[in-house]
Design an enzyme around this catalytic site. Sequence first.
Site, PDB file in Angstrom:
ATOM      1  N   ASP A   8       0.883  -1.168   0.000  1.00  0.00           N
ATOM      2  CA  ASP A   8       0.000   0.000   0.000  1.00  0.00           C
ATOM      3  C   ASP A   8       0.924   1.222   0.000  1.00  0.00           C
ATOM      4  OD1 ASP A   8       0.916   0.283   2.595  1.00  0.00           O
ATOM      5  OD2 ASP A   8      -1.077   0.323   3.523  1.00  0.00           O
ATOM      6  N   HIS A  98       9.060 -24.467   8.781  1.00  0.00           N
ATOM      7  CA  HIS A  98       8.051 -25.095   9.643  1.00  0.00           C
ATOM      8  C   HIS A  98       6.609 -24.861   9.183  1.00  0.00           C
ATOM      9  CE1 HIS A  98      10.885 -25.267  13.420  1.00  0.00           C
ATOM     10  NE2 HIS A  98      11.468 -25.697  12.299  1.00  0.00           N
TER      11      HIS A  98
HETATM   12  C1  RB5 Z   1      -1.566   3.012   6.396  1.00  0.00           C
HETATM   13  O1  RB5 Z   1      -1.491   4.254   7.037  1.00  0.00           O
HETATM   14  C2  RB5 Z   1      -1.301   1.904   7.394  1.00  0.00           C
HETATM   15  O2  RB5 Z   1      -2.376   1.763   8.252  1.00  0.00           O
HETATM   16  C3  RB5 Z   1      -1.041   0.608   6.669  1.00  0.00           C
HETATM   17  O3  RB5 Z   1       0.065   0.766   5.827  1.00  0.00           O
HETATM   18  C4  RB5 Z   1      -0.727  -0.600   7.526  1.00  0.00           C
HETATM   19  O4  RB5 Z   1       0.266  -0.329   8.455  1.00  0.00           O
HETATM   20  C5  RB5 Z   1      -1.876  -1.279   8.109  1.00  0.00           C
HETATM   21  O5  RB5 Z   1      -1.761  -2.325   8.780  1.00  0.00           O
END
Ligand code: RB5
Length: 142
Positions: A8, A98
Site C-alpha cells: 500500500d 516449519h
Molecule cells: C496506512 O497508514 C497503514 O495503516 C497501513 O500501511 C498498515 O500499516 C496497516 O496495517
Amino acid sequence: MKVIIASDHGGFNLKQSIVAKLRENDVDFTDFGPDSDASVDYPDFARPVAEKVAAGEYDRGILICGTGIGMSISANKVKGIRCALVHDTFSARATRAHNNSNILAMGERVIGPGLADDIVDVWLATEYEGGRHERRVCKIEE
Ligand code: RB5
C-alpha cells in the site's frame, strides 16, 4: 519460482527497494503495484495477490504496508494462504521450514531496506522441511 509483490502507500518505498533487489537477483517476479505512494487500501492489494498465490498462478507473494499487519491479516483470510509477518531473519527461515508460508508480509515503518532484503533472500531460499510439520500445516487447512 514465480513471485508476486505488492504494497500500500505505507509500504511503497520498501516495495520499490525490494523490487530493485529482485531484479538484480534475476528473480521471476510481478509487481502488482501500486505505482505511486498515493493513498490506497491495503486489502485491495492483499486479496488479489493472495488469491493468485492460492490459485497457483504464483509460488510466493510478498506484501508490504506500514506495519505489515493489515496485509497479513487480509492475506490470511484467503483459503490456502499462510502469510507470515516477519521482521527478522530467524523467523524468515523458521516460517518457511516449519509453516511452509507462501506469503511474506513486512512493515516499512518497522524495518529498514537492508534487513528487509536479507529477510526476502532467506525466505525465498529456505525449503519447507515437511515431516512432523506437515501434520500441523494440514490442521491449519482443515
Ligand atoms: C496506512 O497508514 C497503514 O495503516 C497501513 O500501511 C498498515 O500499516 C496497516 O496495517
